[in-house]
Write a protein that holds these residues in place. Structure first.
Motif, PDB file in Angstrom:
ATOM      1  N   MET A   1       0.743  -1.204   0.166  1.00 18.81           N
ATOM      2  CA  MET A   1       0.067  -0.016  -0.024  1.00 18.81           C
ATOM      3  C   MET A   1       0.883   1.255  -0.030  1.00 18.81           C
ATOM      4  O   MET A   1       2.061   1.206   0.588  1.00 18.81           O
ATOM      5  N   ALA A   2       0.340   2.431  -0.682  1.00 12.08           N
ATOM      6  CA  ALA A   2       1.215   3.411  -0.706  1.00 12.08           C
ATOM      7  C   ALA A   2       0.594   4.451   0.389  1.00 12.08           C
ATOM      8  O   ALA A   2      -0.468   4.518   0.782  1.00 12.08           O
ATOM      9  N   THR A   3       1.708   5.371   0.535  1.00  8.16           N
ATOM     10  CA  THR A   3       1.401   6.830   1.256  1.00  8.16           C
ATOM     11  C   THR A   3       1.207   7.735   0.404  1.00  8.16           C
ATOM     12  O   THR A   3       1.892   7.874  -0.624  1.00  8.16           O
ATOM     13  N   ILE A   4      -0.021   8.433   0.519  1.00 10.53           N
ATOM     14  CA  ILE A   4      -0.017   9.749  -0.386  1.00 10.53           C
ATOM     15  C   ILE A   4      -0.304  10.960   0.323  1.00 10.53           C
ATOM     16  O   ILE A   4      -1.008  10.885   1.600  1.00 10.53           O
ATOM     17  N   PHE A   5       0.119  12.110  -0.214  1.00  7.93           N
ATOM     18  CA  PHE A   5       0.161  13.482   0.598  1.00  7.93           C
ATOM     19  C   PHE A   5      -0.547  14.408  -0.440  1.00  7.93           C
ATOM     20  O   PHE A   5      -0.424  14.190  -1.586  1.00  7.93           O
ATOM     21  N   ILE A   6      -1.455  14.792   0.123  1.00  7.71           N
ATOM     22  CA  ILE A   6      -2.337  15.807  -0.504  1.00  7.71           C
ATOM     23  C   ILE A   6      -2.280  17.407  -0.011  1.00  7.71           C
ATOM     24  O   ILE A   6      -2.333  17.484   1.047  1.00  7.71           O
ATOM     25  N   ILE A   7      -1.682  18.277  -0.665  1.00  9.25           N
ATOM     26  CA  ILE A   7      -1.094  19.279  -0.338  1.00  9.25           C
ATOM     27  C   ILE A   7      -1.971  20.514  -0.928  1.00  9.25           C
ATOM     28  O   ILE A   7      -2.143  20.691  -2.092  1.00  9.25           O
ATOM     29  N   HIS A   8      -2.667  21.275   0.117  1.00  5.50           N
ATOM     30  CA  HIS A   8      -3.459  22.292  -0.393  1.00  5.50           C
ATOM     31  C   HIS A   8      -2.907  23.689  -0.699  1.00  5.50           C
ATOM     32  O   HIS A   8      -1.564  23.747  -0.691  1.00  5.50           O
ATOM     33  N   GLY A   9      -3.650  24.668  -1.097  1.00  7.76           N
ATOM     34  CA  GLY A   9      -3.156  25.812  -1.888  1.00  7.76           C
ATOM     35  C   GLY A   9      -3.282  26.882  -1.038  1.00  7.76           C
ATOM     36  O   GLY A   9      -3.627  26.796   0.290  1.00  7.76           O
ATOM     37  N   SER A  10      -3.066  28.280  -1.319  1.00  6.92           N
ATOM     38  CA  SER A  10      -3.079  29.384  -0.426  1.00  6.92           C
ATOM     39  C   SER A  10      -4.620  29.603  -0.347  1.00  6.92           C
ATOM     40  O   SER A  10      -5.451  29.372  -0.948  1.00  6.92           O
ATOM     41  N   PHE A  11      -4.862  30.218   1.004  1.00 10.30           N
ATOM     42  CA  PHE A  11      -6.201  30.263   1.472  1.00 10.30           C
ATOM     43  C   PHE A  11      -6.966  28.976   1.756  1.00 10.30           C
ATOM     44  O   PHE A  11      -8.178  29.077   1.908  1.00 10.30           O
ATOM     45  N   GLY A  12      -6.240  27.830   1.594  1.00  9.79           N
ATOM     46  CA  GLY A  12      -6.986  26.551   1.674  1.00  9.79           C
ATOM     47  C   GLY A  12      -6.568  25.893   3.092  1.00  9.79           C
ATOM     48  O   GLY A  12      -6.127  26.509   3.791  1.00  9.79           O
ATOM     49  N   ASN A  13      -7.415  24.725   3.121  1.00 10.97           N
ATOM     50  CA  ASN A  13      -7.264  23.732   4.191  1.00 10.97           C
ATOM     51  C   ASN A  13      -7.619  22.448   3.743  1.00 10.97           C
ATOM     52  O   ASN A  13      -8.180  22.235   2.782  1.00 10.97           O
ATOM     53  N   PRO A  14      -7.468  21.484   4.587  1.00 12.57           N
ATOM     54  CA  PRO A  14      -7.469  20.188   4.414  1.00 12.57           C
ATOM     55  C   PRO A  14      -9.011  19.671   4.226  1.00 12.57           C
ATOM     56  O   PRO A  14      -9.305  18.577   3.604  1.00 12.57           O
ATOM     57  N   ASP A  15     -10.176  20.472   4.730  1.00 14.41           N
ATOM     58  CA  ASP A  15     -11.284  19.797   4.391  1.00 14.41           C
ATOM     59  C   ASP A  15     -12.021  20.622   3.051  1.00 14.41           C
ATOM     60  O   ASP A  15     -13.136  20.390   3.270  1.00 14.41           O
ATOM     61  N   GLU A  16     -11.449  21.274   2.420  1.00 13.31           N
ATOM     62  CA  GLU A  16     -12.310  22.064   1.371  1.00 13.31           C
ATOM     63  C   GLU A  16     -12.015  21.322   0.066  1.00 13.31           C
ATOM     64  O   GLU A  16     -11.123  20.186  -0.148  1.00 13.31           O
ATOM     65  N   ASN A  17     -12.554  21.574  -0.946  1.00 13.56           N
ATOM     66  CA  ASN A  17     -12.595  21.175  -2.242  1.00 13.56           C
ATOM     67  C   ASN A  17     -12.892  19.691  -2.361  1.00 13.56           C
ATOM     68  O   ASN A  17     -13.724  19.078  -1.641  1.00 13.56           O
ATOM     69  N   TRP A  18     -11.792  18.957  -3.247  1.00 16.37           N
ATOM     70  CA  TRP A  18     -12.004  17.327  -3.301  1.00 16.37           C
ATOM     71  C   TRP A  18     -11.162  16.675  -2.268  1.00 16.37           C
ATOM     72  O   TRP A  18     -11.048  15.338  -2.397  1.00 16.37           O
ATOM     73  N   TYR A  19     -10.318  17.341  -1.473  1.00 15.22           N
ATOM     74  CA  TYR A  19      -9.378  16.834  -0.640  1.00 15.22           C
ATOM     75  C   TYR A  19     -10.026  15.739   0.146  1.00 15.22           C
ATOM     76  O   TYR A  19      -9.461  14.687   0.338  1.00 15.22           O
ATOM     77  N   SER A  20     -10.735  15.839   0.907  1.00 16.22           N
ATOM     78  CA  SER A  20     -11.577  14.975   1.689  1.00 16.22           C
ATOM     79  C   SER A  20     -12.027  13.773   1.189  1.00 16.22           C
ATOM     80  O   SER A  20     -11.988  12.514   1.777  1.00 16.22           O
ATOM     81  N   TRP A  21     -12.548  14.022   0.177  1.00 10.54           N
ATOM     82  CA  TRP A  21     -13.311  12.884  -0.796  1.00 10.54           C
ATOM     83  C   TRP A  21     -12.183  12.146  -1.367  1.00 10.54           C
ATOM     84  O   TRP A  21     -12.294  10.796  -1.419  1.00 10.54           O
ATOM     85  N   LEU A  22     -10.962  12.678  -1.902  1.00  6.68           N
ATOM     86  CA  LEU A  22     -10.134  11.839  -2.374  1.00  6.68           C
ATOM     87  C   LEU A  22      -9.504  10.956  -1.343  1.00  6.68           C
ATOM     88  O   LEU A  22      -9.088   9.753  -1.484  1.00  6.68           O
ATOM     89  N   LYS A  23      -9.202  11.598  -0.121  1.00  2.00           N
ATOM     90  CA  LYS A  23      -8.777  10.893   1.113  1.00  2.00           C
ATOM     91  C   LYS A  23      -9.462   9.807   1.420  1.00  2.00           C
ATOM     92  O   LYS A  23      -9.112   8.727   1.301  1.00  2.00           O
ATOM     93  N   MET A  24     -10.598   9.650   1.733  1.00  2.00           N
ATOM     94  CA  MET A  24     -11.473   8.764   1.737  1.00  2.00           C
ATOM     95  C   MET A  24     -11.515   7.846   0.985  1.00  2.00           C
ATOM     96  O   MET A  24     -11.558   6.435   1.110  1.00  2.00           O
ATOM     97  N   GLU A  25     -11.648   8.074  -0.590  1.00  2.00           N
ATOM     98  CA  GLU A  25     -11.430   6.976  -1.724  1.00  2.00           C
ATOM     99  C   GLU A  25     -10.244   6.140  -1.528  1.00  2.00           C
ATOM    100  O   GLU A  25     -10.326   5.119  -1.669  1.00  2.00           O
ATOM    101  N   LEU A  26      -9.176   6.811  -1.202  1.00  3.82           N
ATOM    102  CA  LEU A  26      -7.767   6.284  -1.188  1.00  3.82           C
ATOM    103  C   LEU A  26      -7.772   5.220  -0.111  1.00  3.82           C
ATOM    104  O   LEU A  26      -7.161   4.034  -0.311  1.00  3.82           O
ATOM    105  N   GLU A  27      -8.149   5.715   1.070  1.00  2.00           N
ATOM    106  CA  GLU A  27      -8.021   5.077   2.244  1.00  2.00           C
ATOM    107  C   GLU A  27      -8.797   4.049   2.069  1.00  2.00           C
ATOM    108  O   GLU A  27      -8.659   2.651   2.923  1.00  2.00           O
ATOM    109  N   LYS A  28     -10.193   3.813   1.316  1.00  3.54           N
ATOM    110  CA  LYS A  28     -10.942   2.475   1.225  1.00  3.54           C
ATOM    111  C   LYS A  28     -10.188   1.648   0.453  1.00  3.54           C
ATOM    112  O   LYS A  28     -10.573   0.266   0.743  1.00  3.54           O
TER     113      LYS A  28
END
Length: 186
Positions: A1-28
């Protein structure tokens, strides 16, 4: 299994956009996914982001995949310049590697204040992907083309994707999930 990092942008946070969705799908699928919270806009600097990322560096292996959105791409490029580990792949979504000549330059300057060492950072990643919208309101398409050229790859241009943020309708990002899973199958 891989380790994956998602890095947000300026004015961003880990809970916005598609980050949480992608994290959940990859963790599944059994992968470990980190979405670190970086200071922005207050305290946003390359130095401060490196300090936040330092504890995560022990998790980086040859099976790691980086995903950077917007200035998150430049942060990961700077990391790869200094890395001693060759990672599996890096995805840069709405990424750029030079000042944009807009209102974000002051905030992003420390990430982009000197040229990237392209030869060096290419040695630390097996495969690069540049994903960009053809109508990004913040990062013109020419910046994606320049980034892809510097990395020795071709950009994936997605019509009407904007900046791949919630404002552009990106609470999920199935195409990115598909591409990441494709890399993981190899």
């Amino acid at each position: 299994m891989a380790t994956i990092f998602i890095i947000h942008g300026s004015f961003g946070n880990p809970d916005e956009n598609w980050y949480s969705w992608l994290k959940m799908e990859l963790e599944k699928k059994g992968h470990t996914v980190f979405v670190p919270p970086f200071p922005t806009p207050d305290g946003q600097s390359l130095e401060n982001w490196r300090a936040v990322f330092l504890p995560y560096e022990l998790e980086i292996t040859s099976d790691t995949i980086f995903i950077g959105h917007s200035i998150g791409a430049a942060f990961l490029l700077r990391f790869l310049e200094q890395s001693d580990v060759k990672i599996r792949a890096a995805f840069f979504v709405s990424g750029f590697a030079s000042l944009l000549h807009n209102e974000f330059d002051a905030l992003n300057r420390t990430f982009l204040d000197h040229p990237f060492l392209w030869d060096r950072l290419r040695q630390h990643c097996a495969q690069f992907f540049v994903v960009h919208g053809d109508n990004d309101p913040y990062v013109p398409l020419s910046f994606a083309q320049e980034l892809a050229h510097s990395l020795g790859t071709k950009p994936f241009i997605i019509p009407d994707a904007g900046h791949f943020n919630e404002k552009s309708g990106y609470k999920q990002f199935p195409l990115l999930l598909e591409k990441v899973l494709g890399v993981l199958k190899k």
